[in-house]
Design a protein around this motif. Structure first.
Motif, mmCIF file in Angstrom:
data_model
loop_
_atom_site.group_PDB
_atom_site.id
_atom_site.type_symbol
_atom_site.label_atom_id
_atom_site.label_comp_id
_atom_site.label_asym_id
_atom_site.label_seq_id
_atom_site.Cartn_x
_atom_site.Cartn_y
_atom_site.Cartn_z
ATOM 1 N N ARG A 37 0.871 -1.127 0.095
ATOM 2 C CA ARG A 37 -0.031 -0.161 -0.364
ATOM 3 C C ARG A 37 0.854 1.128 -0.176
ATOM 4 N NH1 ARG A 37 -1.546 3.461 3.449
ATOM 5 N NH2 ARG A 37 -0.156 2.564 5.275
ATOM 6 N N GLN A 38 1.829 1.142 0.827
ATOM 7 C CA GLN A 38 3.102 2.627 1.099
ATOM 8 C C GLN A 38 3.560 2.682 -0.584
ATOM 9 O OE1 GLN A 38 5.315 2.131 4.353
ATOM 10 N NE2 GLN A 38 3.529 1.740 5.790
ATOM 11 N N ALA A 39 3.877 1.470 -1.046
ATOM 12 C CA ALA A 39 4.325 1.342 -2.326
ATOM 13 C C ALA A 39 3.717 2.219 -3.697
ATOM 14 C CB ALA A 39 5.222 0.334 -2.746
ATOM 15 N N ILE A 40 2.412 1.835 -3.344
ATOM 16 C CA ILE A 40 1.353 2.532 -4.196
ATOM 17 C C ILE A 40 1.237 3.850 -4.245
ATOM 18 C CG2 ILE A 40 -0.981 2.234 -5.055
ATOM 19 C CD1 ILE A 40 -0.837 -0.840 -4.604
ATOM 20 N N LEU A 41 1.279 4.342 -2.889
ATOM 21 C CA LEU A 41 0.819 5.661 -2.362
ATOM 22 C C LEU A 41 2.368 6.494 -2.986
ATOM 23 C CD1 LEU A 41 -1.191 7.552 -0.975
ATOM 24 C CD2 LEU A 41 0.433 6.982 1.267
ATOM 25 N N GLY A 42 3.305 5.681 -2.746
ATOM 26 C CA GLY A 42 4.499 6.582 -3.140
ATOM 27 C C GLY A 42 4.636 6.683 -4.693
ATOM 28 N N ILE A 43 4.137 5.704 -5.661
ATOM 29 C CA ILE A 43 3.955 6.045 -6.859
ATOM 30 C C ILE A 43 2.940 6.876 -7.161
ATOM 31 C CG2 ILE A 43 3.097 4.642 -8.957
ATOM 32 C CD1 ILE A 43 4.345 2.204 -7.801
ATOM 33 N N HIS A 44 1.975 6.975 -6.415
ATOM 34 C CA HIS A 44 0.989 8.005 -6.925
ATOM 35 C C HIS A 44 1.565 9.642 -6.701
ATOM 36 C CE1 HIS A 44 -3.022 9.816 -6.976
ATOM 37 N NE2 HIS A 44 -2.753 10.644 -5.558
ATOM 38 N N ASN A 45 2.058 9.526 -5.492
ATOM 39 C CA ASN A 45 2.539 10.741 -5.075
ATOM 40 C C ASN A 45 3.748 11.343 -6.371
ATOM 41 O OD1 ASN A 45 1.302 10.973 -2.836
ATOM 42 N ND2 ASN A 45 2.906 10.147 -1.462
ATOM 43 N N GLU A 46 4.533 10.325 -6.640
ATOM 44 C CA GLU A 46 5.413 10.524 -7.623
ATOM 45 C C GLU A 46 4.688 11.004 -9.164
ATOM 46 O OE1 GLU A 46 9.282 11.139 -9.113
ATOM 47 O OE2 GLU A 46 8.753 10.600 -7.107
ATOM 48 N N VAL A 47 3.552 10.465 -9.487
ATOM 49 C CA VAL A 47 2.779 10.756 -10.656
ATOM 50 C C VAL A 47 2.367 12.107 -10.487
ATOM 51 C CG1 VAL A 47 0.755 10.210 -11.911
ATOM 52 C CG2 VAL A 47 2.253 8.447 -11.042
ATOM 53 N N ILE A 50 5.283 14.673 -11.056
ATOM 54 C CA ILE A 50 5.543 14.834 -12.425
ATOM 55 C C ILE A 50 4.506 15.672 -13.372
ATOM 56 C CG2 ILE A 50 5.815 13.419 -14.743
ATOM 57 C CD1 ILE A 50 6.978 11.224 -12.997
ATOM 58 N N SER A 51 3.209 15.560 -13.033
ATOM 59 C CA SER A 51 2.248 16.186 -13.545
ATOM 60 C C SER A 51 2.027 17.562 -13.300
ATOM 61 C CB SER A 51 0.698 15.374 -13.072
ATOM 62 O OG SER A 51 0.597 15.817 -11.859
ATOM 63 N N GLN A 52 2.649 17.894 -12.058
ATOM 64 C CA GLN A 52 2.718 19.446 -11.729
ATOM 65 C C GLN A 52 3.831 20.021 -12.507
ATOM 66 O OE1 GLN A 52 3.137 19.438 -7.417
ATOM 67 N NE2 GLN A 52 0.930 18.619 -7.170
ATOM 68 N N SER A 53 5.064 19.238 -12.545
ATOM 69 C CA SER A 53 6.255 19.830 -13.161
ATOM 70 C C SER A 53 5.921 20.103 -14.704
ATOM 71 C CB SER A 53 7.183 18.748 -12.953
ATOM 72 O OG SER A 53 7.790 18.511 -11.756
ATOM 73 N N TYR A 54 5.343 19.397 -15.279
ATOM 74 C CA TYR A 54 4.871 19.545 -16.762
ATOM 75 C C TYR A 54 3.503 19.952 -17.167
ATOM 76 C CZ TYR A 54 9.000 16.662 -17.434
ATOM 77 O OH TYR A 54 10.246 15.955 -17.608
ATOM 78 N N GLY A 55 2.840 20.204 -16.078
ATOM 79 C CA GLY A 55 1.544 21.078 -16.151
ATOM 80 C C GLY A 55 0.348 20.192 -16.692
ATOM 81 N N ILE A 56 0.616 19.044 -16.542
ATOM 82 C CA ILE A 56 -0.410 17.946 -16.728
ATOM 83 C C ILE A 56 -1.548 17.838 -15.875
ATOM 84 C CG2 ILE A 56 -0.935 15.639 -17.634
ATOM 85 C CD1 ILE A 56 2.116 15.359 -18.107
ATOM 86 N N LYS A 57 -2.962 17.514 -16.105
ATOM 87 C CA LYS A 57 -4.039 17.390 -15.344
ATOM 88 C C LYS A 57 -3.678 16.331 -14.269
ATOM 89 C CE LYS A 57 -7.200 16.703 -18.174
ATOM 90 N NZ LYS A 57 -8.456 16.365 -18.886
#
Length: 359
Positions: A37-47, A50-57
């Motif tokens: 669960r924590q790994a999935i949460l980490g992946i979600h945070n990473e996504v 990235i979306s904020q860095s590139y202005g993606i929804k």
């Protein structure tokens, strides 16, 4: 998730232990699941980064899964809530099954004593009713004492009924600790009460019959001895063939018509058995003036001129032909010292005739 919420129905401690073991195995997998669960949460945070860095929804749809992070976190919180609830339910059921087991053992401990006690009292009554030694009054005293003991035992039956009631209320359907059920005990107890009452009544009737017809205690003992000898099953009743053999041993010349007449007297309900009371009634009615075995021996001793044996010629000289031939056919050889060839044992014959010994 379904396992944590499933209803369970168990009847033994072992079944609850099996459920607890399975639950513990499930709980052992929770740390690994939490890591995932924590790994999935980490992946979600990473996504999200990235979306904020590139202005993606930020609400990007994952084409590889229909489960959202919010659903995952919600289900995880539900698991964390249900696991201790399941622990509590299983422990409550374990306590309930331990209580059921105590009730089973409590009932079995009493039933395993009461069942054999009832059987032992039944056997005592049977032995008492078949006894030859002592008077009818002695038998009556002994039976009354038994009746007092039986009545005093009633609280044990009542306590067992109470234990059985608790078992029924707890919906306990089996008990591996005893072969006795409450129904077995009830039937045995009622049979015991009926048997002691019936046996006392039979002895009272025998006393009345004895006194009314002037039967001596010795004659009563002889009747009982004969009856017991031919009661092959030792259940206090002679079957038809047993009764026929008894009559033949006493010298009755039985044709079918004559035997049918006698059976109508002793077995008026056509049950196929002859009770001791019916036997007494018949004997006193048919042989009201019959001598005792001792008197018969004394009569033969007179015929034998005071010898311990009697000769064939003496029997034929002193008795009617039919009686003489009957005695000659059935008297065993005399085995005492100093007897001439062909000497017959009239003492053994007389006692066997009255059921006191076997020829």
């Amino acid at each position: 998730m379904e396992d944590l919420q499933d209803m369970f129905i168990v009847h033994t401690i072992e079944e609850v232990q099996s459920l607890i073991a399975a639950h513990e195995q499930f709980k052992a997998t929770l740390p690994e699941a939490d890591t995932e669960r924590q790994a999935i949460l980490g992946i979600h945070n990473e996504v999200q980064k990235i979306s904020q860095s590139y202005g993606i929804k930020a609400n990007i749809i994952n084409p590889y899964s229909t489960i959202t992070l919010e659903e995952l976190l919600k289900q995880w919180e539900k698991v964390k809530m249900l696991v201790p609830q399941r622990d509590g339910s299983l422990q409550e059921e374990m306590a309930r099954q331990h209580a059921h087991e105590r009730l089973r053992r409590q009932f079995a401990a009493q039933a395993n004593l009461i069942g054999p006690w009832i059987q032992a009292r039944m056997e005592e009554i049977g032995r008492c009713s078949l006894e030859i030694g002592g008077t009818l009054e002695d038998q009556m005293t002994q039976l009354k004492q038994m009746e007092h003991v039986i009545i005093a035992y009633k609280p044990n039956i009542d306590k067992l009924e109470g234990d059985h009631q608790l078992i029924q209320e707890s919906l306990i359907f089996d008990n591996k600790h005893t072969n006795y059920t409450m129904e077995h005990i009830r039937v045995g107890w009622e049979l015991l009460l009926t048997t002691i009452a019936r046996t006392i009544n039979e002895i009272e009737t025998q006393i009345l019959t004895r006194d009314a017809k002037g039967i001596s205690q010795q004659q009563m003992n002889e009747f009982r001895s004969s009856f017991n000898h031919f009661d092959r099953k030792k259940n206090g009743a002679m079957e038809t063939d047993d009764f026929r053999a008894c009559l033949i041993s006493m010298g009755y010349d039985l044709g079918e018509v004559e035997f049918a007449r006698i059976m109508m007297l002793v077995d008026q309900n056509a049950t196929g058995i002859v009770s001791f009371q019916s036997f007494i009634d018949f004997m006193t009615r048919e042989t009201a003036d019959t001598d005792t075995a001792e008197q018969v021996v004394a009569s033969f001793r007179i015929l034998a001129a005071d010898k311990p044996y009697i000769l064939v010629d003496e029997l034929r000289r002193e008795l009617p032909p039919e009686q003489a031939e009957y005695c000659i056919m059935r008297m065993p050889p005399y085995k005492g010292p100093g007897a001439p060839p062909g000497a017959l044992d009239y003492t053994a014959f007389s006692t066997a005739l009255y059921g006191e010994s076997d020829l």
